[in-house]
Write a protein that holds these residues in place. Sequence first.
Motif, PDB file in Angstrom:
ATOM      1  N   PRO A  44       5.577 -14.897   2.726  1.00 11.83           N
ATOM      2  CA  PRO A  44       5.614 -13.431   2.605  1.00 11.83           C
ATOM      3  C   PRO A  44       5.059 -12.967   1.257  1.00 11.83           C
ATOM      4  N   PHE A  45       3.735 -12.957   1.123  1.00 11.49           N
ATOM      5  CA  PHE A  45       3.121 -12.481  -0.106  1.00 11.49           C
ATOM      6  C   PHE A  45       3.618 -11.070  -0.433  1.00 11.49           C
ATOM      7  N   PRO A  46       4.008 -10.810  -1.672  1.00 10.82           N
ATOM      8  CA  PRO A  46       4.333  -9.421  -2.041  1.00 10.82           C
ATOM      9  C   PRO A  46       3.173  -8.463  -1.802  1.00 10.82           C
ATOM     10  N   PHE A  47       1.933  -8.977  -1.862  1.00 10.04           N
ATOM     11  CA  PHE A  47       0.780  -8.130  -1.558  1.00 10.04           C
ATOM     12  C   PHE A  47       0.855  -7.579  -0.139  1.00 10.04           C
ATOM     13  N   GLY A  48       1.594  -8.267   0.727  1.00 10.23           N
ATOM     14  CA  GLY A  48       1.709  -7.812   2.111  1.00 10.23           C
ATOM     15  C   GLY A  48       2.354  -6.453   2.254  1.00 10.23           C
ATOM     16  N   ARG A  49       3.011  -5.969   1.198  1.00  8.37           N
ATOM     17  CA  ARG A  49       3.635  -4.642   1.290  1.00  8.37           C
ATOM     18  C   ARG A  49       2.606  -3.531   1.146  1.00  8.37           C
ATOM     19  N   PHE A  50       1.339  -3.916   0.888  1.00  7.86           N
ATOM     20  CA  PHE A  50       0.289  -2.895   0.844  1.00  7.86           C
ATOM     21  C   PHE A  50       0.198  -2.228   2.220  1.00  7.86           C
ATOM     22  N   PRO A  51       0.209  -0.903   2.279  1.00 12.03           N
ATOM     23  CA  PRO A  51       0.103  -0.215   3.584  1.00 12.03           C
ATOM     24  C   PRO A  51      -1.126  -0.695   4.349  1.00 12.03           C
ATOM     25  N   GLY A  52      -0.944  -0.968   5.597  1.00 12.49           N
ATOM     26  CA  GLY A  52      -2.013  -1.522   6.419  1.00 12.49           C
ATOM     27  C   GLY A  52      -1.800  -2.991   6.700  1.00 12.49           C
TER      28      GLY A  52
END
Length: 607
Positions: free
Chosen positions: A284-292
Amino acid sequence: TTLALALAPDMRTLQQEALRELSTGAMSAAVLLSYFDLGTTVAVGVQYILIGNTRDGYTTLGMLVGSLVIQALVTFSTGQGVLVAVVTLCGGKTMFDTYSVLANRQLSAEGSVNPVRALALTRMQELVLDALPQTFHQLSVLVQLEYAEQTYLLWFSLLFSGLSIGYVAVVFEFDIDTDLNYRKLFARVHGYIPSNSQMRKAIVGVGIMSLIMGFLAARMMAMAVLVVGDAEMLGIWIGAECLCFVFSRAAIESTFRYYQDGLDSVPVSLILNALTFLGALGVPFPFGRFPGMYGPTLYVPWVAATLTLNPVMLLFGLSLEGSSRIAFTEGELVWALGGATAVALAGAVMMAAAMDPSHRRSFLGRLSLKQYVAELWETRTYAPLGSGIDASRAHLLKFSRYYWPPNDQVRDWLEPNWDAWVVAPPQWFTPRFVKRIISAAPPEVLPLTVLRELADKYWEEPQKFGREKPESEAGGTTSANSMRMQGSIRRLGSQKSSMSSCRWGRQVEDTSREELVRMEVERRASKVFARAKQLWIWMVALAFSYVDLVTTVLVGLQYLDMGTAQGTSGAHVTFAMLGLSLGVQALFAHLSGTYGVSQEPLYYRTI
């Protein structure tokens, strides 16, 4: 000589980057972990074979070879050249890209991809195609081995796989989140890693690595137990989670389409949704919280739900009949799962405590990409190319059109400014931007000038835009879209043969915007129909070609199964002819230069 020149980049640049690398060691550590992981994977495959577990040994080595082949194909298709593809096939892509980044140039003259982006793509490919599948496979084998067969090599291979994945995640997050360009472009999301305290930054890094490694260990352990218990049940479970993930993301974004232009078609979007889920399944990369991506709406709930369901998955797997093959006791597995979960939670707590307080909210709350783009449309003035709100808006339109602001807002921006931009183009008003607007923007938002030019062009170039002759001329039927478009052309074009070009121009200018929009809609529909028909022809031809290839291989194998000298001779002849045919075709493609067609990047853009 060419290779020697390529290996001698500007020394001053190389020295500067090397000094920076010596002070941080980030890239060197990532390369070492990557290659150590690769080496232990090969050693594990050999170890399986030596202990008599040939099936899992060949599976491990086969997965590694398959990963390298896929990475080489992706490398070639993204325009990085033949040399780089061969290096990738030999397992040297990580070292190659690291050198290119330090030298600030591509080692191969063929490459057309930015070295930093090439390295990021390589890391993601290794993660999704090699590290995650190998970790799951090796763990599912390990839980079935007796204690005497559980060598230190097998455990070290798993350990370094986890370390490699965790470290890649940390490096990736630091590269993206601390980048000033990203922080200016998407300030609401990027910037959670502190920039004013080395101690807090280090704590965030340790937190990310702990979260990733703990989450990965817990998830893979539960999945390994379930796949041993019943592989079909694991497929059903993962399939249900995938559907929940995809539908949840679609509900948040109001579309299942992928957010990058060029990757937003229906089949590609479905594939990328599945790949996004598979990545989130273990990392679960924290970057995954980027919308989209997952977005802040899904990120924390997804991590929490997964950690909560892991014990359920593990206990369910232990209750199935196949679990008798598991060498570990239930208590050992539960304790191991609890420890991994505790590490993940501790990492999350460290991240939350040490991150920049202003960005804690970026991990929580509802924010779709469409909402975020609409917000930036009105407020942001920074852009990679140019400056000001117009440059920022031009950059936002690089997203898929399904995430653009409402049509009326885009039209009200384009319509009054387009003619002035054409006369005095701003820095961002490039041919690529113009092509993007003309091809991707809904017809309703196109400036009137563009609509008139398109109306004139599709009359002047009917074959280019896929218009078919009327049924009376073609002797067959046409699509409904073609019939409607021909009606529009006849209404506007019946007078053109008796008019001068000047009068035709006035005729187009007198046409209402609604009529021009309708004509553009019909033109695009006809173009899609023509492309779909062409694609269908290609697919049928490709299917016949591969059916012929597969049947040839099967016939050769059938000859081998006969067990006679005549059958063996026939098999050798069959395979030799096939290999010779493929070799001649490859040689011809190389000599004729036709392989160069595929070297142009199919798609390589970053937001």
